[in-house]
Design an enzyme around this catalytic site. Sequence first.
Site, PDB file in Angstrom:
ATOM      1  N   ASN A 162       0.862  -1.181   0.000  1.00  0.00           N
ATOM      2  CA  ASN A 162       0.000   0.000   0.000  1.00  0.00           C
ATOM      3  C   ASN A 162       0.905   1.240   0.000  1.00  0.00           C
ATOM      4  OD1 ASN A 162      -1.862   1.994   0.447  1.00  0.00           O
ATOM      5  ND2 ASN A 162      -2.393   1.344   2.540  1.00  0.00           N
ATOM      6  N   TRP A 163       1.038   1.840  -1.181  1.00  0.00           N
ATOM      7  CA  TRP A 163       1.941   2.997  -1.280  1.00  0.00           C
ATOM      8  C   TRP A 163       1.301   4.289  -0.778  1.00  0.00           C
ATOM      9  CZ3 TRP A 163       3.798   1.498  -6.908  1.00  0.00           C
ATOM     10  CH2 TRP A 163       4.723   0.452  -6.796  1.00  0.00           C
ATOM     11  N   LYS A 164       0.025   4.217  -0.453  1.00  0.00           N
ATOM     12  CA  LYS A 164      -0.682   5.388   0.086  1.00  0.00           C
ATOM     13  C   LYS A 164      -0.489   6.607  -0.832  1.00  0.00           C
ATOM     14  CE  LYS A 164      -0.311   3.370   4.629  1.00  0.00           C
ATOM     15  NZ  LYS A 164      -0.322   3.533   6.080  1.00  0.00           N
ATOM     16  N   GLU A 174      -5.614  -4.819  10.842  1.00  0.00           N
ATOM     17  CA  GLU A 174      -4.608  -3.770  11.013  1.00  0.00           C
ATOM     18  C   GLU A 174      -4.933  -2.992  12.280  1.00  0.00           C
ATOM     19  OE1 GLU A 174      -2.551  -2.600   7.136  1.00  0.00           O
ATOM     20  OE2 GLU A 174      -4.396  -1.470   7.188  1.00  0.00           O
ATOM     21  N   GLU A 226      -7.183   4.787   7.524  1.00  0.00           N
ATOM     22  CA  GLU A 226      -7.007   6.197   7.151  1.00  0.00           C
ATOM     23  C   GLU A 226      -8.242   6.729   6.422  1.00  0.00           C
ATOM     24  OE1 GLU A 226      -3.194   5.571   5.298  1.00  0.00           O
ATOM     25  OE2 GLU A 226      -2.363   5.170   7.283  1.00  0.00           O
ATOM     26  N   GLY A 241       2.709  -0.932   4.416  1.00  0.00           N
ATOM     27  CA  GLY A 241       2.736   0.475   4.037  1.00  0.00           C
ATOM     28  C   GLY A 241       4.165   0.958   3.837  1.00  0.00           C
ATOM     29  N   GLY A 242       4.757   1.530   4.877  1.00  0.00           N
ATOM     30  CA  GLY A 242       6.084   2.135   4.788  1.00  0.00           C
ATOM     31  C   GLY A 242       7.126   1.259   4.101  1.00  0.00           C
ATOM     32  N   GLY A 298       2.127   2.483  10.815  1.00  0.00           N
ATOM     33  CA  GLY A 298       3.060   3.598  10.649  1.00  0.00           C
ATOM     34  C   GLY A 298       3.756   4.016  11.930  1.00  0.00           C
ATOM     35  N   HIS A 357      -9.755   1.098   4.755  1.00  0.00           N
ATOM     36  CA  HIS A 357      -8.479   1.310   5.441  1.00  0.00           C
ATOM     37  C   HIS A 357      -8.708   2.309   6.579  1.00  0.00           C
ATOM     38  CE1 HIS A 357      -4.420   2.616   6.314  1.00  0.00           C
ATOM     39  NE2 HIS A 357      -4.001   1.499   5.743  1.00  0.00           N
ATOM     40  N   SER A 392       3.163  -1.867  10.530  1.00  0.00           N
ATOM     41  CA  SER A 392       4.609  -1.869  10.727  1.00  0.00           C
ATOM     42  C   SER A 392       5.280  -3.205  10.398  1.00  0.00           C
ATOM     43  CB  SER A 392       4.952  -1.419  12.154  1.00  0.00           C
ATOM     44  OG  SER A 392       4.486  -0.104  12.382  1.00  0.00           O
TER      45      SER A 392
HETATM   46  P1  PGA Z   1       2.587   0.476   7.760  1.00  0.00           P
HETATM   47  O1  PGA Z   1       1.122   0.672   7.071  1.00  0.00           O
HETATM   48  O2  PGA Z   1       3.138  -0.805   7.205  1.00  0.00           O
HETATM   49  O3  PGA Z   1       3.356   1.693   7.348  1.00  0.00           O
HETATM   50  O4  PGA Z   1       2.341   0.398   9.214  1.00  0.00           O
HETATM   51  C1  PGA Z   1       0.264  -0.404   6.909  1.00  0.00           C
HETATM   52  C2  PGA Z   1      -1.023   0.063   6.293  1.00  0.00           C
HETATM   53  O5  PGA Z   1      -1.459   1.189   6.557  1.00  0.00           O
HETATM   54  O6  PGA Z   1      -1.666  -0.677   5.532  1.00  0.00           O
END
Ligand code: PGA
Length: 238
Positions: free
Chosen positions: A10-12, A152, A90, A215-216, A158, A88, A194
Amino acid sequence: MPRIPLIAANWKMNPAPESLEDCIDSYIPNEHADVVVFPCLVDIPLCLELGMVTGAQYGRAENYGAFTGDISLQIMSEIGCTWVLCGHSERRRYHLETDADIIKQAEKALELGMQPIVCIGETQEERQAGAEQVVIRRQMSDLPEGITLAYEPVWAIGTGQTATPAQAQDMHAFIRSLLPADARDGTRILYGGSVNGQNAESLLLQPDIDGALVGGAALKPDEFGKIVQAAVRMTERL
Ligand code: PGA
Protein backbone atom coordinates in the site's frame (compact mmCIF):
# COMPACT_ATOMS: atom_id res chain seq x y z
CA MET A 1 -5.89 -26.82 0.66
CA PRO A 2 -3.40 -24.40 2.23
CA ARG A 3 -3.97 -20.70 1.67
CA ILE A 4 -1.37 -19.11 -0.63
CA PRO A 5 0.12 -16.09 1.13
CA LEU A 6 -0.73 -12.66 -0.19
CA ILE A 7 1.65 -9.74 0.27
CA ALA A 8 0.14 -6.36 -0.55
CA ALA A 9 1.98 -3.08 -1.01
CA ASN A 10 0.00 0.00 0.00
CA TRP A 11 1.94 3.00 -1.28
CA LYS A 12 -0.68 5.39 0.09
CA MET A 13 -0.26 9.02 -1.12
CA ASN A 14 3.38 8.55 -2.14
CA PRO A 15 5.11 8.33 -5.49
CA ALA A 16 6.04 4.86 -6.67
CA PRO A 17 9.63 3.81 -5.84
CA GLU A 18 12.13 5.37 -8.24
CA SER A 19 13.15 3.40 -11.34
CA LEU A 20 10.40 0.93 -10.68
CA GLU A 21 11.27 -1.05 -13.79
CA ASP A 22 14.66 -1.94 -12.23
CA CYS A 23 13.21 -3.35 -9.03
CA ILE A 24 10.12 -4.89 -10.46
CA ASP A 25 10.99 -8.38 -9.16
CA SER A 26 10.02 -7.38 -5.63
CA TYR A 27 6.51 -6.53 -6.74
CA ILE A 28 5.66 -9.37 -9.10
CA PRO A 29 3.74 -12.44 -7.92
CA ASN A 30 5.44 -15.82 -8.05
CA GLU A 31 4.27 -19.41 -7.75
CA HIS A 32 4.54 -19.35 -3.95
CA ALA A 33 3.09 -15.96 -3.10
CA ASP A 34 0.51 -13.57 -4.50
CA VAL A 35 1.68 -9.96 -4.63
CA VAL A 36 -0.55 -6.94 -5.26
CA VAL A 37 0.37 -3.26 -5.37
CA PHE A 38 -1.89 -0.36 -4.44
CA PRO A 39 -0.28 2.72 -5.99
CA CYS A 40 -1.61 6.24 -5.86
CA LEU A 41 -3.93 6.98 -8.75
CA VAL A 42 -1.46 8.50 -11.20
CA ASP A 43 0.96 5.58 -10.96
CA ILE A 44 -1.63 2.93 -11.76
CA PRO A 45 -1.07 2.96 -15.56
CA LEU A 46 2.69 2.51 -15.06
CA CYS A 47 2.20 -0.43 -12.70
CA LEU A 48 -0.23 -2.07 -15.10
CA GLU A 49 2.16 -1.51 -17.97
CA LEU A 50 4.93 -3.19 -15.97
CA GLY A 51 2.70 -6.21 -15.45
CA MET A 52 1.98 -5.77 -11.75
CA VAL A 53 -1.24 -7.00 -10.23
CA THR A 54 -2.66 -3.61 -9.37
CA GLY A 55 -5.37 -2.48 -7.01
CA ALA A 56 -7.20 0.69 -6.06
CA GLN A 57 -6.67 2.19 -2.62
CA TYR A 58 -10.30 3.23 -2.65
CA GLY A 59 -13.34 3.23 -4.89
CA ARG A 60 -16.80 4.66 -4.50
CA ALA A 61 -19.72 2.29 -4.99
CA GLU A 62 -21.68 4.55 -7.38
CA ASN A 63 -20.55 4.07 -11.00
CA TYR A 64 -20.44 7.70 -12.21
CA GLY A 65 -21.87 11.01 -11.10
CA ALA A 66 -21.46 14.32 -9.35
CA PHE A 67 -18.86 13.35 -6.75
CA THR A 68 -16.05 15.85 -7.29
CA GLY A 69 -12.63 14.51 -6.41
CA ASP A 70 -13.84 10.92 -5.98
CA ILE A 71 -13.18 7.87 -8.09
CA SER A 72 -15.48 4.91 -8.57
CA LEU A 73 -14.85 1.20 -8.42
CA GLN A 74 -16.38 1.00 -11.88
CA ILE A 75 -13.74 3.38 -13.31
CA MET A 76 -10.91 1.68 -11.42
CA SER A 77 -12.05 -1.65 -12.79
CA GLU A 78 -12.26 -0.22 -16.33
CA ILE A 79 -8.63 0.92 -16.20
CA GLY A 80 -7.47 -2.52 -15.08
CA CYS A 81 -7.48 -2.62 -11.27
CA THR A 82 -8.44 -6.09 -10.10
CA TRP A 83 -8.19 -5.49 -6.34
CA VAL A 84 -9.37 -2.77 -3.98
CA LEU A 85 -8.74 -1.80 -0.37
CA CYS A 86 -11.97 -1.15 1.51
CA GLY A 87 -12.15 0.65 4.81
CA HIS A 88 -8.48 1.31 5.44
CA SER A 89 -8.27 3.01 8.84
CA GLU A 90 -7.01 6.20 7.15
CA ARG A 91 -10.21 6.27 5.07
CA ARG A 92 -12.29 5.65 8.17
CA ARG A 93 -10.45 8.41 9.98
CA TYR A 94 -9.93 11.14 7.39
CA HIS A 95 -12.98 10.48 5.21
CA LEU A 96 -15.31 9.34 7.97
CA GLU A 97 -16.14 6.13 6.12
CA THR A 98 -18.62 4.06 8.08
CA ASP A 99 -19.02 0.29 8.33
CA ALA A 100 -22.09 0.65 6.08
CA ASP A 101 -20.05 2.51 3.40
CA ILE A 102 -17.41 -0.19 3.52
CA ILE A 103 -19.95 -3.00 3.12
CA LYS A 104 -21.35 -1.18 0.07
CA GLN A 105 -17.88 -0.84 -1.47
CA ALA A 106 -17.02 -4.50 -0.85
CA GLU A 107 -20.31 -5.66 -2.37
CA LYS A 108 -19.84 -3.45 -5.41
CA ALA A 109 -16.25 -4.65 -5.88
CA LEU A 110 -17.41 -8.27 -5.86
CA GLU A 111 -20.18 -7.42 -8.34
CA LEU A 112 -17.53 -5.97 -10.67
CA GLY A 113 -15.33 -9.03 -10.28
CA MET A 114 -12.73 -7.15 -8.23
CA GLN A 115 -11.22 -8.64 -5.08
CA PRO A 116 -11.80 -6.48 -2.01
CA ILE A 117 -9.44 -6.46 0.96
CA VAL A 118 -11.52 -5.18 3.85
CA CYS A 119 -9.42 -3.60 6.60
CA ILE A 120 -10.49 -3.92 10.21
CA GLY A 121 -8.76 -3.15 13.50
CA GLU A 122 -9.08 -1.39 16.80
CA THR A 123 -7.54 1.90 17.97
CA GLN A 124 -5.17 2.19 20.91
CA GLU A 125 -7.96 3.51 23.15
CA GLU A 126 -10.22 0.63 22.19
CA ARG A 127 -7.50 -1.90 22.99
CA GLN A 128 -6.72 -0.21 26.29
CA ALA A 129 -10.41 -0.44 27.15
CA GLY A 130 -10.33 -4.17 26.31
CA ALA A 131 -12.81 -3.58 23.49
CA GLU A 132 -10.84 -4.97 20.54
CA GLN A 133 -13.10 -7.97 20.01
CA VAL A 134 -16.24 -5.85 20.23
CA VAL A 135 -14.85 -3.51 17.56
CA ILE A 136 -13.87 -6.36 15.25
CA ARG A 137 -17.24 -8.03 15.66
CA ARG A 138 -18.96 -4.76 14.71
CA GLN A 139 -16.67 -4.11 11.73
CA MET A 140 -17.23 -7.63 10.44
CA SER A 141 -20.97 -7.81 10.78
CA ASP A 142 -22.81 -7.97 7.45
CA LEU A 143 -19.65 -8.11 5.35
CA PRO A 144 -20.22 -10.13 2.18
CA GLU A 145 -18.59 -13.52 1.65
CA GLY A 146 -15.71 -13.92 -0.78
CA ILE A 147 -13.52 -11.10 0.51
CA THR A 148 -9.98 -10.98 1.89
CA LEU A 149 -9.61 -9.43 5.34
CA ALA A 150 -6.73 -7.38 6.72
CA TYR A 151 -6.40 -7.06 10.47
CA GLU A 152 -4.61 -3.77 11.01
CA PRO A 153 -4.56 -2.56 14.61
CA VAL A 154 -4.60 1.21 14.19
CA TRP A 155 -1.94 1.64 16.89
CA ALA A 156 0.48 -0.43 14.82
CA ILE A 157 0.08 1.44 11.53
CA GLY A 158 3.06 3.60 10.65
CA THR A 159 4.22 3.62 14.27
CA GLY A 160 6.93 0.96 14.22
CA GLN A 161 4.98 -0.68 17.05
CA THR A 162 4.06 -4.02 15.46
CA ALA A 163 1.63 -6.33 17.22
CA THR A 164 3.55 -9.29 18.61
CA PRO A 165 3.06 -12.51 16.65
CA ALA A 166 1.04 -13.87 19.60
CA GLN A 167 -1.20 -10.79 19.78
CA ALA A 168 -1.76 -10.89 16.05
CA GLN A 169 -2.43 -14.64 16.01
CA ASP A 170 -4.99 -14.27 18.82
CA MET A 171 -6.89 -11.67 16.86
CA HIS A 172 -6.63 -13.56 13.57
CA ALA A 173 -8.00 -16.71 15.20
CA PHE A 174 -10.84 -14.68 16.66
CA ILE A 175 -11.56 -13.09 13.26
CA ARG A 176 -11.56 -16.51 11.59
CA SER A 177 -13.97 -17.83 14.21
CA LEU A 178 -16.46 -15.10 13.23
CA LEU A 179 -16.50 -16.16 9.58
CA PRO A 180 -19.28 -18.44 8.38
CA ALA A 181 -18.19 -22.08 8.79
CA ASP A 182 -17.93 -22.70 5.05
CA ALA A 183 -15.69 -19.64 4.52
CA ARG A 184 -13.36 -20.19 7.47
CA ASP A 185 -10.70 -22.30 5.76
CA GLY A 186 -10.64 -20.49 2.45
CA THR A 187 -10.55 -16.85 3.60
CA ARG A 188 -7.20 -15.10 3.71
CA ILE A 189 -6.61 -12.82 6.67
CA LEU A 190 -3.63 -10.49 6.26
CA TYR A 191 -1.85 -8.70 9.08
CA GLY A 192 -0.94 -5.04 8.66
CA GLY A 193 0.87 -2.55 10.90
CA SER A 194 4.61 -1.87 10.73
CA VAL A 195 5.47 -5.08 8.92
CA ASN A 196 9.07 -5.07 7.68
CA GLY A 197 11.74 -7.41 6.38
CA GLN A 198 12.74 -8.38 9.92
CA ASN A 199 9.44 -9.13 11.58
CA ALA A 200 7.57 -10.56 8.57
CA GLU A 201 8.64 -14.16 9.05
CA SER A 202 7.60 -14.47 12.69
CA LEU A 203 4.19 -13.01 11.84
CA LEU A 204 3.70 -15.16 8.75
CA LEU A 205 4.59 -18.27 10.75
CA GLN A 206 1.36 -17.91 12.72
CA PRO A 207 -1.27 -20.37 11.54
CA ASP A 208 -4.02 -17.80 10.98
CA ILE A 209 -1.88 -15.11 9.33
CA ASP A 210 -2.07 -15.52 5.57
CA GLY A 211 -0.09 -12.55 4.38
CA ALA A 212 0.67 -8.91 5.02
CA LEU A 213 -0.60 -5.49 4.06
CA VAL A 214 2.50 -3.33 4.04
CA GLY A 215 2.74 0.48 4.04
CA GLY A 216 6.08 2.14 4.79
CA ALA A 217 8.27 -0.88 3.99
CA ALA A 218 6.45 -1.36 0.67
CA LEU A 219 8.06 1.82 -0.66
CA LYS A 220 11.51 0.25 -0.28
CA PRO A 221 11.88 -2.42 -2.93
CA ASP A 222 14.60 -4.40 -1.10
CA GLU A 223 12.69 -4.40 2.13
CA PHE A 224 9.44 -5.36 0.45
CA GLY A 225 11.28 -8.09 -1.46
CA LYS A 226 12.38 -9.55 1.89
CA ILE A 227 8.77 -9.74 3.06
CA VAL A 228 7.76 -11.50 -0.15
CA GLN A 229 10.68 -13.90 0.30
CA ALA A 230 9.55 -14.67 3.85
CA ALA A 231 6.14 -15.60 2.42
CA VAL A 232 7.77 -17.77 -0.24
CA ARG A 233 9.73 -19.65 2.44
CA MET A 234 6.49 -20.30 4.31
CA THR A 235 4.87 -21.97 1.34
CA GLU A 236 7.96 -23.92 0.43
CA ARG A 237 7.89 -25.38 3.93
CA LEU A 238 4.33 -26.68 3.55
P1 PGA B 1 2.59 0.48 7.76
O1 PGA B 1 1.12 0.67 7.07
O2 PGA B 1 3.14 -0.80 7.21
O3 PGA B 1 3.36 1.69 7.35
O4 PGA B 1 2.34 0.40 9.21
C1 PGA B 1 0.26 -0.40 6.91
C2 PGA B 1 -1.02 0.06 6.29
O5 PGA B 1 -1.46 1.19 6.56
O6 PGA B 1 -1.67 -0.68 5.53
